[in-house]
Scaffold this motif. Sequence first.
Motif, mmCIF file in Angstrom:
data_model
loop_
_atom_site.group_PDB
_atom_site.id
_atom_site.type_symbol
_atom_site.label_atom_id
_atom_site.label_comp_id
_atom_site.label_asym_id
_atom_site.label_seq_id
_atom_site.Cartn_x
_atom_site.Cartn_y
_atom_site.Cartn_z
ATOM 1 N N PRO A 1 -6.665 6.272 -9.130
ATOM 2 C CA PRO A 1 -7.058 5.099 -8.343
ATOM 3 C C PRO A 1 -6.241 3.872 -8.740
ATOM 4 C CG PRO A 1 -8.674 5.487 -10.056
ATOM 5 C CD PRO A 1 -7.698 6.625 -10.108
ATOM 6 N N TYR A 2 -5.972 3.023 -7.762
ATOM 7 C CA TYR A 2 -5.234 1.792 -8.047
ATOM 8 C C TYR A 2 -5.900 0.611 -7.361
ATOM 9 C CZ TYR A 2 -3.137 2.424 -3.405
ATOM 10 O OH TYR A 2 -2.941 2.587 -2.057
ATOM 11 N N LYS A 3 -5.523 -0.560 -7.810
ATOM 12 C CA LYS A 3 -6.004 -1.814 -7.243
ATOM 13 C C LYS A 3 -4.796 -2.714 -7.018
ATOM 14 C CE LYS A 3 -9.928 -4.173 -6.608
ATOM 15 N NZ LYS A 3 -10.788 -3.790 -5.528
ATOM 16 N N ILE A 4 -4.796 -3.441 -5.921
ATOM 17 C CA ILE A 4 -3.753 -4.429 -5.629
ATOM 18 C C ILE A 4 -4.339 -5.793 -5.967
ATOM 19 C CG2 ILE A 4 -2.330 -5.455 -3.828
ATOM 20 C CD1 ILE A 4 -2.454 -2.630 -2.459
ATOM 21 N N ILE A 5 -3.642 -6.515 -6.837
ATOM 22 C CA ILE A 5 -4.147 -7.797 -7.318
ATOM 23 C C ILE A 5 -3.086 -8.886 -7.160
ATOM 24 C CG2 ILE A 5 -5.675 -6.670 -8.985
ATOM 25 C CD1 ILE A 5 -3.664 -7.639 -11.173
ATOM 26 N N ASP A 6 -3.520 -10.131 -7.285
ATOM 27 C CA ASP A 6 -2.587 -11.247 -7.348
ATOM 28 C C ASP A 6 -2.039 -11.334 -8.766
ATOM 29 O OD1 ASP A 6 -2.729 -12.359 -4.714
ATOM 30 O OD2 ASP A 6 -4.733 -13.093 -5.211
ATOM 31 N N ALA A 7 -0.785 -11.670 -8.897
ATOM 32 C CA ALA A 7 -0.177 -11.812 -10.216
ATOM 33 C C ALA A 7 -0.928 -12.834 -11.059
ATOM 34 C CB ALA A 7 1.292 -12.204 -10.077
ATOM 35 N N SER A 8 -1.495 -13.834 -10.415
ATOM 36 C CA SER A 8 -2.226 -14.872 -11.144
ATOM 37 C C SER A 8 -3.527 -14.342 -11.770
ATOM 38 C CB SER A 8 -2.538 -16.049 -10.220
ATOM 39 O OG SER A 8 -3.364 -15.624 -9.148
ATOM 40 N N ASP A 9 -3.969 -13.145 -11.385
ATOM 41 C CA ASP A 9 -5.175 -12.555 -11.959
ATOM 42 C C ASP A 9 -4.935 -11.934 -13.340
ATOM 43 O OD1 ASP A 9 -6.666 -13.270 -9.750
ATOM 44 O OD2 ASP A 9 -6.442 -11.318 -8.773
ATOM 45 N N LEU A 10 -3.664 -11.742 -13.701
ATOM 46 C CA LEU A 10 -3.355 -11.192 -15.026
ATOM 47 C C LEU A 10 -3.497 -12.277 -16.079
ATOM 48 C CD1 LEU A 10 -0.172 -9.018 -14.399
ATOM 49 C CD2 LEU A 10 -2.515 -8.247 -14.737
ATOM 50 N N PRO A 11 -3.889 -11.890 -17.298
ATOM 51 C CA PRO A 11 -3.952 -12.882 -18.368
ATOM 52 C C PRO A 11 -2.578 -13.511 -18.616
ATOM 53 C CG PRO A 11 -5.051 -10.851 -19.019
ATOM 54 C CD PRO A 11 -4.336 -10.571 -17.726
ATOM 55 N N GLU B 1 0.828 -1.201 0.000
ATOM 56 C CA GLU B 1 0.000 0.000 0.000
ATOM 57 C C GLU B 1 0.872 1.266 0.000
ATOM 58 O OE1 GLU B 1 -2.359 -3.377 1.459
ATOM 59 O OE2 GLU B 1 -0.445 -2.580 2.132
ATOM 60 N N GLU B 2 1.952 1.258 0.766
ATOM 61 C CA GLU B 2 2.865 2.408 0.784
ATOM 62 C C GLU B 2 3.539 2.581 -0.572
ATOM 63 O OE1 GLU B 2 4.602 2.811 5.274
ATOM 64 O OE2 GLU B 2 5.212 1.034 4.160
ATOM 65 N N ILE B 3 3.922 1.475 -1.183
ATOM 66 C CA ILE B 3 4.560 1.521 -2.503
ATOM 67 C C ILE B 3 3.577 2.069 -3.531
ATOM 68 C CG2 ILE B 3 5.565 0.119 -4.352
ATOM 69 C CD1 ILE B 3 6.548 -1.782 -2.035
ATOM 70 N N ALA B 4 2.339 1.588 -3.481
ATOM 71 C CA ALA B 4 1.324 2.049 -4.431
ATOM 72 C C ALA B 4 1.079 3.550 -4.274
ATOM 73 C CB ALA B 4 0.026 1.273 -4.236
ATOM 74 N N THR C 1 -13.915 -0.067 -7.355
ATOM 75 C CA THR C 1 -13.659 -0.035 -5.911
ATOM 76 C C THR C 1 -12.148 -0.081 -5.700
ATOM 77 O OG1 THR C 1 -13.910 -2.435 -5.803
ATOM 78 C CG2 THR C 1 -15.855 -1.114 -5.273
ATOM 79 N N PRO C 2 -11.494 1.073 -5.814
ATOM 80 C CA PRO C 2 -10.038 1.097 -5.686
ATOM 81 C C PRO C 2 -9.575 0.763 -4.272
ATOM 82 C CG PRO C 2 -10.881 3.330 -5.798
ATOM 83 C CD PRO C 2 -12.051 2.410 -6.010
ATOM 84 N N ASP C 3 -8.339 0.302 -4.200
ATOM 85 C CA ASP C 3 -7.712 0.067 -2.899
ATOM 86 C C ASP C 3 -7.085 1.348 -2.369
ATOM 87 O OD1 ASP C 3 -8.325 -2.692 -2.696
ATOM 88 O OD2 ASP C 3 -6.730 -3.142 -4.117
ATOM 89 N N GLY C 4 -7.003 2.359 -3.210
ATOM 90 C CA GLY C 4 -6.445 3.642 -2.805
ATOM 91 C C GLY C 4 -6.230 4.513 -4.022
#
Length: 83
Positions: free
Chosen positions: A41-51, A29-32, A66-69
């Motif tokens: 707005p940004y979202k934090i996701i799992d790498a496996s969620d990318l195509p 979150e600090e890095i984002a 619904t952004p994470d920040g």
Amino acid sequence: MKLIIYPNDNGGVVVLTPAFECLQTRTIEEIAAKDVPAGVPYKIIDASDLPADRTFRNAWEAQIDTPDGVGAESNEFPVQEGA
């Protein structure tokens, strides 16, 4: 592994992969907040969620309803207590 995504000016998606060394002392979150442009707005996701197929990566889109920040005004980390 967690990644940070946010929309770019062309309607595509920027994918940020935090450096392992940075994650040793900072939260994702600090890095984002530091690395995403101010107010975006940004979202934090799992790498496996990318195509898996990256052939059309420039055409990727993300709906961040619904952004994470949002990106912070400063591109510096806040000073940590005791540092």
